[in-house]
Design a protein around this motif. Sequence first.
Motif, PDB file in Angstrom:
ATOM      1  N   VAL A  83       0.842  -1.188   0.000  1.00 27.71           N
ATOM      2  CA  VAL A  83       0.000   0.000   0.000  1.00 27.71           C
ATOM      3  C   VAL A  83       0.882   1.244   0.000  1.00 27.71           C
ATOM      4  CG1 VAL A  83      -1.763   1.288   1.237  1.00 27.71           C
ATOM      5  CG2 VAL A  83      -1.831  -1.219   1.222  1.00 27.71           C
ATOM      6  N   GLN A  84       0.693   2.109  -0.987  1.00 28.29           N
ATOM      7  CA  GLN A  84       1.510   3.306  -1.101  1.00 28.29           C
ATOM      8  C   GLN A  84       0.959   4.406  -0.208  1.00 28.29           C
ATOM      9  OE1 GLN A  84       4.402   3.572  -2.856  1.00 28.29           O
ATOM     10  NE2 GLN A  84       4.114   1.377  -3.121  1.00 28.29           N
ATOM     11  N   ARG A  85       1.809   5.060   0.515  1.00 26.95           N
ATOM     12  CA  ARG A  85       1.421   6.165   1.371  1.00 26.95           C
ATOM     13  C   ARG A  85       2.605   7.080   1.576  1.00 26.95           C
ATOM     14  NH1 ARG A  85       3.498   5.744   6.415  1.00 26.95           N
ATOM     15  NH2 ARG A  85       4.341   3.725   7.071  1.00 26.95           N
ATOM     16  N   LYS A  86       2.345   8.242   2.126  1.00 25.78           N
ATOM     17  CA  LYS A  86       3.416   9.187   2.398  1.00 25.78           C
ATOM     18  C   LYS A  86       4.205   8.724   3.615  1.00 25.78           C
ATOM     19  CE  LYS A  86       2.435  11.991  -0.950  1.00 25.78           C
ATOM     20  NZ  LYS A  86       3.374  12.174  -2.083  1.00 25.78           N
ATOM     21  N   HIS A  87       5.507   8.814   3.515  1.00 31.29           N
ATOM     22  CA  HIS A  87       6.371   8.376   4.610  1.00 31.29           C
ATOM     23  C   HIS A  87       7.024   9.580   5.275  1.00 31.29           C
ATOM     24  CE1 HIS A  87       5.895   4.655   2.301  1.00 31.29           C
ATOM     25  NE2 HIS A  87       6.217   4.007   3.410  1.00 31.29           N
ATOM     26  N   THR A  88       7.270   9.465   6.568  1.00 29.83           N
ATOM     27  CA  THR A  88       7.859  10.541   7.357  1.00 29.83           C
ATOM     28  C   THR A  88       9.021  10.005   8.183  1.00 29.83           C
ATOM     29  OG1 THR A  88       6.423  10.181   9.277  1.00 29.83           O
ATOM     30  CG2 THR A  88       5.580  11.625   7.526  1.00 29.83           C
ATOM     31  N   ILE A  89       9.632  10.900   8.954  1.00 29.29           N
ATOM     32  CA  ILE A  89      10.738  10.506   9.825  1.00 29.29           C
ATOM     33  C   ILE A  89      10.307   9.424  10.810  1.00 29.29           C
ATOM     34  CG2 ILE A  89      12.237  11.344  11.683  1.00 29.29           C
ATOM     35  CD1 ILE A  89      12.419  13.987  10.232  1.00 29.29           C
ATOM     36  N   ILE A  90       9.047   9.442  11.215  1.00 32.04           N
ATOM     37  CA  ILE A  90       8.544   8.453  12.173  1.00 32.04           C
ATOM     38  C   ILE A  90       8.720   7.037  11.648  1.00 32.04           C
ATOM     39  CG2 ILE A  90       6.466   7.636  13.354  1.00 32.04           C
ATOM     40  CD1 ILE A  90       5.503  10.508  13.457  1.00 32.04           C
ATOM     41  N   GLU A 107      22.235   2.184   1.214  1.00 32.33           N
ATOM     42  CA  GLU A 107      21.832   0.811   0.980  1.00 32.33           C
ATOM     43  C   GLU A 107      21.030   0.227   2.141  1.00 32.33           C
ATOM     44  OE1 GLU A 107      25.554  -0.463  -1.894  1.00 32.33           O
ATOM     45  OE2 GLU A 107      25.639  -0.950   0.241  1.00 32.33           O
ATOM     46  N   VAL A 108      21.168   0.782   3.311  1.00 33.32           N
ATOM     47  CA  VAL A 108      20.420   0.295   4.475  1.00 33.32           C
ATOM     48  C   VAL A 108      18.988   0.829   4.450  1.00 33.32           C
ATOM     49  CG1 VAL A 108      20.200   0.497   6.983  1.00 33.32           C
ATOM     50  CG2 VAL A 108      22.407  -0.114   5.961  1.00 33.32           C
ATOM     51  N   PHE A 109      18.827   2.118   4.113  1.00 33.06           N
ATOM     52  CA  PHE A 109      17.492   2.714   4.097  1.00 33.06           C
ATOM     53  C   PHE A 109      16.763   2.373   2.803  1.00 33.06           C
ATOM     54  CE2 PHE A 109      19.790   5.851   6.844  1.00 33.06           C
ATOM     55  CZ  PHE A 109      19.083   5.587   8.015  1.00 33.06           C
ATOM     56  N   PRO A 110      15.468   2.016   2.888  1.00 33.63           N
ATOM     57  CA  PRO A 110      14.690   1.735   1.680  1.00 33.63           C
ATOM     58  C   PRO A 110      14.370   3.022   0.903  1.00 33.63           C
ATOM     59  CG  PRO A 110      13.278   1.646   3.613  1.00 33.63           C
ATOM     60  CD  PRO A 110      14.687   1.815   4.126  1.00 33.63           C
ATOM     61  N   THR A 111      13.971   2.870  -0.345  1.00 38.00           N
ATOM     62  CA  THR A 111      13.754   4.012  -1.233  1.00 38.00           C
ATOM     63  C   THR A 111      12.757   5.015  -0.662  1.00 38.00           C
ATOM     64  OG1 THR A 111      14.225   2.632  -3.156  1.00 38.00           O
ATOM     65  CG2 THR A 111      13.044   4.686  -3.561  1.00 38.00           C
ATOM     66  N   VAL A 112      11.680   4.532  -0.041  1.00 36.06           N
ATOM     67  CA  VAL A 112      10.602   5.424   0.404  1.00 36.06           C
ATOM     68  C   VAL A 112      11.046   6.391   1.498  1.00 36.06           C
ATOM     69  CG1 VAL A 112       8.726   3.895  -0.284  1.00 36.06           C
ATOM     70  CG2 VAL A 112       9.781   3.623   1.985  1.00 36.06           C
ATOM     71  N   VAL A 113      12.138   6.051   2.226  1.00 40.78           N
ATOM     72  CA  VAL A 113      12.633   6.952   3.273  1.00 40.78           C
ATOM     73  C   VAL A 113      14.142   7.139   3.172  1.00 40.78           C
ATOM     74  CG1 VAL A 113      10.784   6.525   4.961  1.00 40.78           C
ATOM     75  CG2 VAL A 113      12.775   4.998   4.886  1.00 40.78           C
ATOM     76  N   ARG A 114      14.692   6.819   2.003  1.00 38.79           N
ATOM     77  CA  ARG A 114      16.151   6.856   1.874  1.00 38.79           C
ATOM     78  C   ARG A 114      16.696   8.270   2.113  1.00 38.79           C
ATOM     79  NH1 ARG A 114      16.786   4.185  -2.654  1.00 38.79           N
ATOM     80  NH2 ARG A 114      17.074   2.273  -1.447  1.00 38.79           N
ATOM     81  N   GLN A 115      16.098   9.260   1.443  1.00 40.25           N
ATOM     82  CA  GLN A 115      16.619  10.606   1.583  1.00 40.25           C
ATOM     83  C   GLN A 115      16.353  11.169   2.972  1.00 40.25           C
ATOM     84  OE1 GLN A 115      18.525  12.233  -0.933  1.00 40.25           O
ATOM     85  NE2 GLN A 115      19.013  13.210   0.978  1.00 40.25           N
ATOM     86  N   THR A 116      15.214  10.811   3.565  1.00 38.05           N
ATOM     87  CA  THR A 116      14.927  11.235   4.934  1.00 38.05           C
ATOM     88  C   THR A 116      15.933  10.630   5.899  1.00 38.05           C
ATOM     89  OG1 THR A 116      12.557  11.431   4.445  1.00 38.05           O
ATOM     90  CG2 THR A 116      13.183  11.257   6.759  1.00 38.05           C
TER      91      THR A 116
END
Length: 515
Positions: free
Chosen positions: A297-304, A423-432
């Motif tokens: 399910v696609q949704r907006k991701h945050t720092i949380i 490489e550890v962080f997934p794409t949806v929160v990689r930049q965060t």
Amino acid sequence: MKFDDVLNQIGGFGRFQKTLYIWICLPQILLAFHMLVSIFTSAVPPHLCLSTWPPEPGLGYNFSQQELACSPAGSDQARPSNGSSCPGGWEYSKETFHSTVVTEWDLVCENASLNNIGSSIYMFGLLVGAVLFGALADKYGRRSIILVGLALQAVFGVGAAFAPTFYIYVALRFVVGTTISAVIMNAFVLGTEWTGLKHRMLAGIITDYFFGFGYILLAGVAYLIRDWRHLQLAISAPGFLFVFYIWVLPKSARWLMANQKNEEALDLIRKAALVNGNPLTSDIKLEQEHNSGKPVVQRKHTIIDLFRTPKMRRQSLIVFYLWFVNVLVYYGLSLNISDFGINIYFTQFIFGLVEMPARTITLFTLNRSRRISQLAFLSVGGLACLLTIFIPDDLSIIRTALAMVGKFGITASLSIIYVYSAEVFPTVVRQTGIGMGSMCARAGGVIAPTIYLLKSLSQQAPMVVFGLCPLVGAALTLLLPETANKALPDTIEEVEGNIESEEKSEPLRNVDIIN
């Protein structure tokens, strides 16, 4: 078809990616200029407080004998009781610098703290930029934030060269600091997301080389330009040349795919395939990760989301600590070993050269193992720092050599954490995630100078801190997954599921690496 499979089909490091790396690397030179220019623009030359103005003839001021003198020269009287002015004005040596921020606004003696505060505010700008632009990049894309960062950097950098007051200068430099984080993080991530498995580490290492080249080049630029305003202008104005990035810098197809913009991603993939000489012979269908046969399910991701699930939380906290400790020790050692008693420009040149072998050695270790490489270089840095406390003061050459070994290890470790984090962080929160890591790194940079206040307790205390902190980081690295030659995770669900299987095979893989 997953995006990593697409890269394998069109070429993971073909002409398209190599051209992209040119655009990514060029700004790194200016980033190094902005990061290190304060060594020269905020330098404190030898100075004297004069008892009268104009100076009395025949006093024979000798800067070499009265460096950093705050009491009026040529007079037995102390400074005014309010300590707020110098009766005859300040006289600065122009042997090394024609002018600096310090000489223009008299940031010496009772005002010297303003110079340090200005530097801290600039570093705080990097921290703010890491948080702000990290989140914005996940929302609006890597390319957009890079373009905004480069534009703001050029405008406010040039503006700083014409600042009428010190406070305006500090404010402008603060904005420049935020743009450093915007460009350096997103350029790295953009390169990582377009690069195939076998060449992914180049996104961090190659850009580090160009930053190091800027480190070295600044010594020559500053040597030729001794006026701080002219130097600030010289390092900032070239930023306007990057306006052509509007037409040549591509978006991240992986980010487009993660944000349900598959058609735009496909257009970019077809273009990349043509440039690489591997045109697609048939249409491809991009798919998101699936769990148990059901679409995520696609949704907006945050720092949380970095802390919401147990394995993601553990990895995030460890990576953030590694960012913090690397920069803490990097800047701490740089401050500790910079006083060689030789020309400041030559010292800058040497410091730039030292970084090159540290960057190079990671090229031979990262493909083998990200985790072991991180652990090994942190251990080298920490142990070298600890060993310095056992070297007597009269063996200063050995102490300095050990400190340089420590800096070598930490510099290599700092290069690795960029690659490892992506490489550890997934794409949806990689930049965060990288933005939060960079924020922790900037906190380490701000704290580093204060570590030397511990000398009031013990002369060895700073090096004990710089030794133990990396060793703790090395131990924590064992709890991270191995990411070498593995597909980038796209979702948090994938991280939570894949880590379990990785952990089951961990002992075997460790044996393979050791052998």
